[in-house]
Design an enzyme around this catalytic site. Structure first.
Site, PDB file in Angstrom:
ATOM      1  N   GLY A 531       0.825  -1.207   0.000  1.00 14.09           N
ATOM      2  CA  GLY A 531       0.000   0.000   0.000  1.00 14.09           C
ATOM      3  C   GLY A 531       0.849   1.242   0.000  1.00 14.09           C
ATOM      4  O   GLY A 531       2.064   1.193   0.228  1.00 14.09           O
ATOM      5  N   GLY A 534      -0.531   9.183   1.407  1.00 15.55           N
ATOM      6  CA  GLY A 534       0.037  10.506   1.606  1.00 15.55           C
ATOM      7  C   GLY A 534       1.271  10.503   2.487  1.00 15.55           C
ATOM      8  O   GLY A 534       2.115  11.366   2.375  1.00 15.55           O
ATOM      9  N   PHE A 535       1.389   9.531   3.361  1.00 23.36           N
ATOM     10  CA  PHE A 535       2.444   9.608   4.360  1.00 23.36           C
ATOM     11  C   PHE A 535       3.550   8.583   4.144  1.00 23.36           C
ATOM     12  O   PHE A 535       4.447   8.483   4.950  1.00 23.36           O
ATOM     13  CB  PHE A 535       1.861   9.416   5.747  1.00 23.36           C
ATOM     14  CG  PHE A 535       0.673  10.260   6.002  1.00 23.36           C
ATOM     15  CD1 PHE A 535       0.759  11.633   5.830  1.00 23.36           C
ATOM     16  CD2 PHE A 535      -0.535   9.703   6.366  1.00 23.36           C
ATOM     17  CE1 PHE A 535      -0.332  12.439   6.044  1.00 23.36           C
ATOM     18  CE2 PHE A 535      -1.628  10.504   6.589  1.00 23.36           C
ATOM     19  CZ  PHE A 535      -1.541  11.879   6.425  1.00 23.36           C
ATOM     20  N   ASP A 649      -8.902  11.254   8.282  1.00 26.04           N
ATOM     21  CA  ASP A 649      -8.695  10.665   6.960  1.00 26.04           C
ATOM     22  C   ASP A 649      -9.474   9.350   6.824  1.00 26.04           C
ATOM     23  O   ASP A 649      -8.921   8.333   6.426  1.00 26.04           O
ATOM     24  CB  ASP A 649      -7.192  10.448   6.737  1.00 26.04           C
ATOM     25  CG  ASP A 649      -6.844  10.325   5.262  1.00 26.04           C
ATOM     26  OD1 ASP A 649      -7.684  10.699   4.417  1.00 26.04           O
ATOM     27  OD2 ASP A 649      -5.732   9.842   4.952  1.00 26.04           O
TER      28      ASP A 649
END
Ligand SMILES: *[C@@H]1O[C@H](CO)[C@@H](O)[C@H](O)[C@H]1NC(C)=O
Ligand SMILES: *[C@@H]1O[C@H](CO)[C@@H](O)[C@H](O)[C@H]1NC(C)=O
Ligand SMILES: *[C@@H]1O[C@H](CO)[C@@H](O)[C@H](O)[C@H]1NC(C)=O
Ligand SMILES: *[C@@H]1O[C@H](CO)[C@@H](O)[C@H](O)[C@H]1NC(C)=O
Ligand SMILES: *[C@@H]1O[C@H](CO)[C@@H](O)[C@H](O)[C@H]1NC(C)=O
Ligand SMILES: *[C@@H]1O[C@H](CO)[C@@H](O)[C@H](O)[C@H]1NC(C)=O
Ligand SMILES: *[C@@H]1O[C@H](CO)[C@@H](O)[C@H](O)[C@H]1NC(C)=O
Ligand SMILES: *[C@@H]1O[C@H](CO)[C@@H](O)[C@H](O)[C@H]1NC(C)=O
Ligand SMILES: *[C@@H]1O[C@H](CO)[C@@H](O)[C@H](O)[C@H]1NC(C)=O
Ligand SMILES: *[C@@H]1O[C@H](CO)[C@@H](O)[C@H](O)[C@H]1NC(C)=O
Length: 826
Positions: A531, A534-535, A649
């Site tokens: 996966g 954003g981080f 989120d």
């Protein structure tokens, strides 16, 4: 279509008396089962005690509708054989007393005691042996009046005239114990100038009056206080303004979600009471013995448990002296209370039952307390930083420097701690109360705690022995270095495996700190990527003993080492069945990694939107369970763990599924960890009508309701099985599904909003409608109109019904042309 939306827009949510209305669920009563306790009614379902009958042994009386029962009981979990006269719910399966008569004077043998109407008309509890009165309603009753005690369906016990039921001499609603039921009074008696406080139990098994009370202001102003030992106010409701309390906007009539608060002022008394709109909802407010918090609980029949609705004050450590003396409070640990260094729990059994008033005691006596002072070392001080300083400091104007302050404390044997700050020297004699750790507030300070030299040796912060410790330090560094070199040489993979498994076992209670090379090894040099986001990217790995893990490599993190560890520590302590567990972390130089448990079924989005493998289409049952599970996880983050966490989120990518498709929310706490970087990620998403609540775009403060919005959006996708926003194949226009879903729901064609891949016969239409309605409530533009996750959960579980939601304003803004193409957030 345009006309249709205009019509709906006529009922704007903000002007409605209540945004979110619970109406009675017809199935609720049928679901209720009877309590497991077997009590004998006096005869066939009698609800009263009169001069002709009394209550003894296992006899009881029950209210007409069967809601409440009165009789002798022993508290659940109690090992002593103490019996109390009490009132408890008769229709629910968890024994829950709401009122206790002889709370401080238990009887040992209920068959040798009797509850009856005495000669003067009072209701009394007496011992049959010698007729001594254990408890009495103790009111003056006209001599011409024959009285009867009746248990009502509201849980109120009334002592009233036998022939005129409106002549009430005494009622339990005027004398609540620790539970404030709907209709019961928090009152101020103007005739005696006394308040009637709600007093917490002493412990889990002892209903005797404890240390915390909730009462109206004894000075007679119109507000409520919570007090410690009837002396220290630790919470105030704020003044009643005719509508609500100043400091609890949550209960204002416009947003109280089914609760109504009343204030009554007459010649005899003034009081506060509350009502519930839904007569079938079982709800109670309790002053908790353990935490000192006022908690509103509602019963959920589907899970056969009490669900926390709200809590005041919201943080445990705001409760005065919650942990007793020489103990500190920490909002970020599950237990809240811990003895400070050098101290141990004074009374283990009381502490475990939730009675912490005894606090902690010194393990090693101070040198000044011992008589053979010559051969023992001087006492020293242990430094505690970032604490809320204890209550009742003595200012010492004489001491002008930190050293003088320390000396002043050392020279008086009753001095237990000192603190030196810009306003001077402060010392504490006797008990230290109300100390709080990890106290990130402007008034945080540093406390120097006096300990015997023996206690300090284990920590080494004693200034007097600095030299010794430097030597010890140098020697041990050398030894450690040698050891490290040797270890590197002899480190074989077997050995390493064993260590890591041990680490992981230890991780049951705390986080494992991994080295970068350990994780490199576990993920086979980060070869299997599962996966990204954003981080940073996520990799699959396995620890020795084939424990599967998911390793997240954080990117763009600019946080200091200490802050990183603090934040990660906080995340690691949050554990819930519907939250992905953090097992450990790695922080080496610029590399920051998080290690999570591995979820074999991946994330929700692949099951919802990936149509290449139709056999994996989630059934309705599974979808509904996923919706409930996610709501539970979020409710926990928002309400039940103390450091309220806004996820920020929520989307199907962040919902992981375990082997049996139980959902677990991933990536919680990251928003805080990533700090400013998170808002950067979010702002780049501006204008994307995916899961972001309007307040992200309008720039007002983000609250937990932002998560509720995202949850609602995701729930629509769970129902429809497709992305809310899709690009049409023919053009670049975005197609926005929730708009048509709303119109179908309102038109009563709820079945058509469902995922086409589902067979309709297996779908529970009631559940479907409930899920649709609550989803649209969640995505209302006004935050105050959105329910809390706890309320979402109740609706999904069918405890409460929900009204048809208005069409959210953002959907009304969408271009009303026939094509229904999107024209969003201009
Ligand atoms: C109680 O007993 C008296 C006389 O013995 C009788 O008149 C009265 O009706 C009885 N009350 C009840 C509630 O049974
Ligand atoms: C109630 O107590 C009596 C004796 O006092 C006993 O015979 C009876 O079985 C008890 N009933 C229940 C339901 O425990
Ligand atoms: C009555 O008996 C109980 C024990 O059965 C005893 O504790 C109590 O002191 C007695 N009271 C009086 C007034 O004698
Ligand atoms: C009844 O109240 C009076 C004062 O109002 C008090 O002195 C007395 O002890 C009370 N009796 C009982 C049994 O509680
Ligand atoms: C019952 O008591 C109330 C309150 O004192 C009184 O107003 C009413 O007249 C009484 N009713 C009868 C039937 O005596
Ligand atoms: C109650 O307090 C008020 C105002 O402080 C005073 O006027 C009144 O006499 C008091 N009553 C009693 C019964 O103490
Ligand atoms: C509570 O206050 C009373 C005096 O009002 C005092 O004797 C008692 O020690 C206090 N309790 C605690 C736990 O400090
Ligand atoms: C120290 O001596 C005093 C009397 O000289 C005595 O009262 C006290 O108990 C002693 N303390 C200890 C810890 O032995
Ligand atoms: C120690 O401090 C206490 C409290 O301030 C005071 O009462 C006592 O006299 C002091 N003792 C000495 C020896 O100074
Ligand atoms: C210093 O500590 C005392 C004692 O707790 C406190 O009252 C005071 O406000 C503190 N001063 C500052 C500047 O923090």
């Amino acid at each position: 279509m345009a006309q249709y939306f205009k019509q709906l827009a006529m009922a704007p949510c903000s002007t409605a008396a209540r945004c979110f209305f619970f109406s009675p669920s017809p199935s609720l009563l049928l679901l209720c089962s009877f309590a497991a306790l077997h009590y004998l009614p006096l005869s066939s379902a009698i609800d009263s005690i009169s001069a002709n009958n009394s209550l003894k042994g296992n006899q009881s009386i029950i209210s007409v509708g069967g809601n409440f029962r009165l009789g002798f009981f022993t508290p659940t979990g109690s090992s002593s054989l103490n019996f109390y006269i009490g009132i408890w719910y008769d229709k629910i399966s968890v024994f829950t007393p709401v009122w206790v008569a002889n709370r401080a004077t238990p009887v040992k043998d209920p068959t040798a005691s009797e509850l009856r109407i005495s000669g003067d008309g009072n209701l009394v509890l007496l011992l049959l042996d010698n007729s001594s009165i254990i408890w009495s309603t103790n009111v003056t009753i006209p001599s011409d009046s024959a009285t009867v005690a009746v248990i009502l369906d509201t849980g109120n016990l009334q002592l009233r005239d036998e022939s005129n039921s409106s002549l009430v001499f005494w009622q339990s609603f005027d004398h609540p114990t620790d539970t404030w039921l709907p209709g019961a009074k928090l009152r101020f008696d103007k005739l005696t100038n006394r308040t009637q406080p709600l007093t917490a139990w002493k412990s889990k098994v002892d209903p005797a009056p404890g240390i915390f009370t909730l009462e109206v202001d004894p000075a007679g102003t119109y507000q409520c206080y919570m007090l410690w030992n009837s002396s220290r106010i630790y919470w105030s409701s704020g003044l009643w303004n005719g509508n609500t309390f100043g400091s609890i906007p949550e209960i204002a009539p416009s947003r109280n979600f089914g609760y109504g608060y009343q204030f009554v002022d007459n010649e005899e008394e003034f009081y506060f009471a509350y009502t519930i709109d839904n007569p079938n909802m079982i709800s109670r407010n309790v002053l908790d013995h353990d935490s000192g918090l006022s908690q509103q609980w509602t019963w959920t029949e589907s899970s056969k448990s009490w669900v926390l609705y709200w809590t005041q004050p919201p943080f445990r450590c705001s409760v005065f002296a919650l942990c007793g003396s020489f103990s500190s409070c920490n909002d970020f640990t599950s237990s809240a209370c811990n003895c400070i260094k050098g101290f141990r729990i004074k009374s283990r059994s009381d502490w475990d039952l939730g009675d912490k008033t005894a606090g902690c005691e010194r393990i090693t006596p101070l040198q000044c307390e011992q008589n053979n002072s010559i051969d023992s070392q001087r006492d020293g001080f242990f430094m505690m930083t970032n604490v809320r300083l204890p209550d009742k400091a003595d200012a010492l104007a004489m001491a002008r420097t930190s050293e003088e302050c320390e000396l002043a404390c050392l020279n008086n044997c009753s001095c237990n701690a000192y603190s030196y700050n810009t306003t001077g020297c402060y010392v504490w004699h006797g008990d230290l109360l109300n100390l709080q750790e990890q106290y990130n507030q402007p008034d945080a300070g540093t406390l120097y705690l006096r300990l015997s030299a023996l206690e300090l040796q284990s920590s080494g912060s004693n200034k007097n022995t600095v030299v010794t410790w430097v030597i010890v330090g140098v020697v041990s560094t050398i030894v450690l270095l040698c050891l490290a070199i040797v270890t590197v040489w002899i480190m074989i993979s077997k050995r390493r495996s064993r260590k890591m498994i041990q680490n992981l076992n230890r991780a049951q209670s705390s986080l494992v700190s991994f080295t970068y090379s350990e994780l490199q090894h576990a993920t086979r040099n980060f070869s299997e990527k599962i996966g990204g986001g954003g981080f940073g990217s996520v990799f699959k790995g396995s620890l020795p003993g084939s424990v599967a893990i998911a390793v997240k490599k954080l990117e763009g993190l600019r946080q200091g080492e200490k802050q990183f560890r603090t934040e990660v520590g906080t995340i690691g302590r949050i554990q819930h069945i519907n939250l992905v567990r953090l097992l450990g972390f790695c922080s080496q130089r610029s590399e920051k990694l998080l290690v999570y448990e591995f979820m074999p079924n991946g994330s929700l989005n692949s099951h919802l939107f990936d149509r290449t493998a139709p056999s994996t289409v989630l059934t309705w049952r599974t979808r509904y369970q996923i919706a409930i599970g996610v709501a539970k996880g979020l409710d926990y983050l928002h309400e039940q763990c103390r450091d309220c966490i806004i996820h920020c989120d929520i989307k199907p990518e962040n919902i992981l599924l375990d082997a049996s498709f139980n959902p677990k929310v991933a990536d919680f706490g990251l928003a805080k960890l990533m700090g400013r970087d998170f808002s950067r990620v979010v702002t780049t998403l501006r204008g994307t009508p995916g899961y972001l609540a309007p307040e992200w775009i309008t720039g007002v403060a983000i609250t937990t309701k932002a998560d509720v919005y995202s949850y609602g959006m995701m729930l629509l996708e769970i129902i429809s099985g497709r992305r809310n926003v899709e690009q049409t194949e023919q053009s670049s226009d975005l197609y926005y599904h929730p708009t048509s879903m709303a119109s179908k729901l309102i038109a009563g064609e709820v079945a058509t909003v469902l995922d086409g891949g589902l067979g309709h016969e297996e779908v529970d239409m009631e559940e479907l409608e409930r899920a649709c309605k609550i989803a649209f409530w969640c995505i209302q533009n006004e935050e105050s109109c959105r329910p809390t996750m706890g309320q979402v959960l109740q609706v999904l579980e069918g405890v409460v019904d929900v009204d048809m939601p208005p069409v959210p304003r953002s959907l009304q803004l969408i271009d009303k042309s026939e094509s229904e193409t999107i024209n969003f957030f201009h």
